[in-house]
Design a protein around this motif. Structure first.
Motif, PDB file in Angstrom:
ATOM      1  N   LEU A  15      -4.532   6.406   1.226  1.00  0.00           N
ATOM      2  CA  LEU A  15      -4.736   5.060   0.702  1.00  0.00           C
ATOM      3  C   LEU A  15      -5.167   4.116   1.824  1.00  0.00           C
ATOM      4  CD1 LEU A  15      -4.668   3.216  -1.732  1.00  0.00           C
ATOM      5  CD2 LEU A  15      -2.278   2.745  -1.230  1.00  0.00           C
TER       6      LEU A  15
ATOM      7  N   ALA B 183       0.822  -1.213   0.000  1.00  0.00           N
ATOM      8  CA  ALA B 183       0.000   0.000   0.000  1.00  0.00           C
ATOM      9  C   ALA B 183       0.854   1.260   0.000  1.00  0.00           C
ATOM     10  CB  ALA B 183      -0.947  -0.011   1.196  1.00  0.00           C
TER      11      ALA B 183
ATOM     12  N   ALA C 290       0.946   4.089  -2.928  1.00  0.00           N
ATOM     13  CA  ALA C 290       0.621   5.491  -2.641  1.00  0.00           C
ATOM     14  C   ALA C 290       1.738   6.411  -3.124  1.00  0.00           C
ATOM     15  CB  ALA C 290       0.373   5.677  -1.144  1.00  0.00           C
TER      16      ALA C 290
ATOM     17  N   PHE D 273      -8.032  10.686  -7.297  1.00  0.00           N
ATOM     18  CA  PHE D 273      -7.345   9.443  -6.954  1.00  0.00           C
ATOM     19  C   PHE D 273      -7.402   8.453  -8.126  1.00  0.00           C
ATOM     20  CE2 PHE D 273      -7.404   5.131  -5.203  1.00  0.00           C
ATOM     21  CZ  PHE D 273      -6.236   5.127  -4.455  1.00  0.00           C
TER      22      PHE D 273
ATOM     23  N   ARG E 169       0.095   8.319   2.082  1.00  0.00           N
ATOM     24  CA  ARG E 169      -0.104   6.931   2.486  1.00  0.00           C
ATOM     25  C   ARG E 169      -1.360   6.787   3.333  1.00  0.00           C
ATOM     26  NH1 ARG E 169       6.110   5.180   3.991  1.00  0.00           N
ATOM     27  NH2 ARG E 169       6.926   5.461   1.894  1.00  0.00           N
TER      28      ARG E 169
END
Length: 158
Positions: free
Chosen positions: A36, A22, A26, A50, A33
């Motif tokens: 996300l 993740a 991001a 996004f 971060r």
């Protein structure tokens, strides 16, 4: 309206496909971060910005697929019905495959195998050194081999 739970599943498919976690994902698309993380936890819904960042960085992602599951990932020219069947197969958990005896050797650390690998490695290096010596008129100072696991070896010709 985008179903957030299904969107998260498709986002996880993208992460797996590109072998990203993740935080790496991001960073790659240029979002925080925490944004996300909130999205993956279901706290927030995806914004248009996004989604556009995903499409910009990952051209294999189809807009209609990421939004509503129709279309394909990665993009290709197959008919939509075939792609939806494949997506269902991807989303279903896969059963582990048994290890076949013929694939895995009985003893990974046998002296015979290691000696064969060593001889092969030495032979390949000599061939490389000979090729380099023939193709370059100047002296070779060193040869560096970079491996996918992040290691490297430096060879200096005699």
């Amino acid at each position: 309206m985008v179903n957030t739970e299904d969107f998260i599943k498709r986002l996880e498919i993208i992460l797996d496909y590109y072998s990203l976690n993740a935080s790496g994902f991001a960073d790659k698309i240029g979002v925080q971060r925490s944004s996300l993380s909130h999205l993956l936890s279901g706290r927030n819904k995806p914004s248009l910005d996004f989604i556009l960042k995903i499409l910009d960085v990952f051209p294999d992602v189809d807009l209609y697929w990421i939004l509503n599951g129709k279309g394909s990932f990665p993009k290709n020219n197959e008919p939509i019905q075939n792609q939806e069947k494949k997506l269902d197969e991807v989303i279903k958990p896969n059963a582990p495959t048994p290890i076949q005896e013929s694939i895995a050797p009985q003893n990974l650390f046998s002296e015979e195998k290691n000696q064969d690998d060593k001889n092969s490695f030495v032979s390949k290096n000599k061939n490389i050194q000979n090729a380099v010596n023939e193709s370059i008129s100047g002296e070779v100072e060193k040869i560096v081999f970079f491996y996918k696991n992040g290691t490297f070896k430096v060879f200096t010709p005699n």
